[in-house]
Design an enzyme around this catalytic site. Structure first.
Site, PDB file in Angstrom:
ATOM      1  N   HIS A  61      67.076  30.885   5.042  1.00  0.00           N
ATOM      2  CA  HIS A  61      66.603  30.517   3.982  1.00  0.00           C
ATOM      3  C   HIS A  61      67.631  28.709   3.716  1.00  0.00           C
ATOM      4  CE1 HIS A  61      71.111  31.052   4.014  1.00  0.00           C
ATOM      5  NE2 HIS A  61      71.445  30.578   2.901  1.00  0.00           N
ATOM      6  N   HIS A  63      69.149  27.012   1.961  1.00  0.00           N
ATOM      7  CA  HIS A  63      70.362  26.222   1.200  1.00  0.00           C
ATOM      8  C   HIS A  63      70.922  25.282   3.048  1.00  0.00           C
ATOM      9  CE1 HIS A  63      71.803  29.064  -1.336  1.00  0.00           C
ATOM     10  NE2 HIS A  63      70.719  28.186  -2.247  1.00  0.00           N
ATOM     11  N   ASP A  65      73.203  23.992   4.410  1.00  0.00           N
ATOM     12  CA  ASP A  65      74.367  25.083   5.853  1.00  0.00           C
ATOM     13  C   ASP A  65      73.799  25.280   6.891  1.00  0.00           C
ATOM     14  OD1 ASP A  65      74.136  26.582   3.836  1.00  0.00           O
ATOM     15  OD2 ASP A  65      76.234  27.689   4.490  1.00  0.00           O
ATOM     16  N   HIS A  66      72.072  25.700   6.480  1.00  0.00           N
ATOM     17  CA  HIS A  66      71.528  27.079   7.377  1.00  0.00           C
ATOM     18  C   HIS A  66      70.466  26.527   7.560  1.00  0.00           C
ATOM     19  CE1 HIS A  66      72.904  30.730   6.861  1.00  0.00           C
ATOM     20  NE2 HIS A  66      73.805  29.735   5.126  1.00  0.00           N
ATOM     21  N   HIS A 139      70.271  36.982  -2.168  1.00  0.00           N
ATOM     22  CA  HIS A 139      70.713  35.783  -2.033  1.00  0.00           C
ATOM     23  C   HIS A 139      70.584  35.716  -3.280  1.00  0.00           C
ATOM     24  CE1 HIS A 139      73.675  33.071  -0.611  1.00  0.00           C
ATOM     25  NE2 HIS A 139      73.179  32.242  -0.135  1.00  0.00           N
ATOM     26  N   ASP A 209      72.298  35.299   4.708  1.00  0.00           N
ATOM     27  CA  ASP A 209      73.768  34.913   2.777  1.00  0.00           C
ATOM     28  C   ASP A 209      73.181  36.023   2.078  1.00  0.00           C
ATOM     29  OD1 ASP A 209      74.356  33.575   4.647  1.00  0.00           O
ATOM     30  OD2 ASP A 209      74.353  31.929   2.933  1.00  0.00           O
ATOM     31  N   HIS A 267      80.413  33.295   9.232  1.00  0.00           N
ATOM     32  CA  HIS A 267      79.375  33.183   8.228  1.00  0.00           C
ATOM     33  C   HIS A 267      81.047  32.920   7.315  1.00  0.00           C
ATOM     34  CE1 HIS A 267      77.420  32.116   3.840  1.00  0.00           C
ATOM     35  NE2 HIS A 267      77.463  31.196   4.554  1.00  0.00           N
TER      36      HIS A 267
END
Length: 300
Positions: A61, A63, A65-66, A139, A209, A267
């Site tokens: 996805h 976001h 941090d990914h 998510h 997530d 995570h």
């Protein structure tokens, strides 16, 4: 061989020498990159992961941090003279994001880059020795999980019996896939007389997530190894729900319902410095649970 190496196990903020989400899955002669948070290249160098061996990248996805480490890695591959094609599977907006960043920096990659938007659950890569599928998780924005499965023959040849029955070695590969052999004299050598059951094909699932949702258990049912996000300890169940994340016991419950072989959890929220309690809480529900620790390779 099927194995998972953790490069980053933290959530949004890097903390306590933990890094944003990234991991590599090794299957046969392939290395797959799953998510690519900031610092992924540095982690690859630290743990001796060869970028040149990566032909498939899966982004769960959008976001940061990914995926914030992705464009840097793509650029480095070009600087190192990569020529073989690279395939990226991700939510569709990422294609424009990558294109814009390359455009404003006037970067021309030295290799073919193929983008595959994730639009529906199902098989997204199918090769002779492996298969990758995606499935929805729940998510705050569009988010996907991934399942990796070996494809291997379901029978194992007994060479001594096969030779006794005058089956040529050139036919052994077909025996592995269940065929029987018709000899020149007209005698049919039944497959079961010269083969034995082979070891079960191994599998791994990555549940990114996600809010706790029992529907995920169906997608990961029976895998040998499951990674499930575990952002919070169980006392923050309500906060986890509001932020579309899961707790230790919720991840463990998914593993138990799905009947998986082993669970690894990651995570972790940056509010926690010590992680041992994560493992303890999850093991109360699913005993075969381990922390997804950076630099560790989990083999199946």
């Amino acid at each position: 061989m099927l194995a998972v190496t953790i490069l980053g196990n933290n959530s949004a903020l890097p903390a306590f020498d933990r890094h944003p989400t990234a991991q590599v899955v090794t299957m046969e002669d392939q290395i797959f990159l799953v998510d690519c948070g900031e610092g992924t290249q540095m982690q690859m160098a630290k743990y001796k992961i060869r970028r040149s061996k990566i032909n498939y990248v899966f982004i769960s996805h959008l976001h940061g941090d990914h995926y914030f480490g992705l464009v840097g890695m793509l650029t480095s591959m070009g600087l190192l003279g990569r020529t073989q094609e690279l395939h990226i599977f991700a939510p569709s907006p990422l294609e424009d994001i990558i294109g814009l960043q390359l455009k404003v920096a006037d970067i021309q990659l030295s290799y073919p880059l193929h983008f595959h938007p994730l639009t529906a659950e199902g098989v997204i890569v199918h090769e002779s020795k492996f298969e990758v599928s995606c499935f929805p998780v729940y998510h705050r924005i569009e988010c996907w999980g991934f399942r990796f499965r070996e494809i291997r023959p379901f029978r194992r040849v007994n060479p001594e019996k096969a030779r006794q029955m005058e089956v040529p070695s050139s036919f052994f590969d077909r025996l592995k896939w269940g065929e029987s052999y018709l000899r020149k004299d007209g005698f049919l050598v039944e497959n079961l007389t010269v083969t034995e059951p082979a070891a079960k094909a191994r599998s791994y699932a990555y549940a990114a997530d996600t809010l706790f949702d029992e529907r995920i258990a169906e997608y990961v049912k029976g895998v040998d190894l499951l990674y499930h996000e575990t952002t919070y300890l169980k006392d923050l169940n309500e906060q986890a729900g509001k932020r579309f994340h899961s707790t230790t016991t919720q991840a463990a419950l998914i593993a138990r319902i799905a009947g998986v072989g082993r669970l690894i959890i990651g995570h972790f929220s940056s509010k926690y410095e010590k992680l041992q309690v994560f493992e303890q809480e999850a093991r109360e529900i699913f005993p075969n649970t381990d922390l997804a620790m950076e630099g560790v390779t989990y083999r199946i």
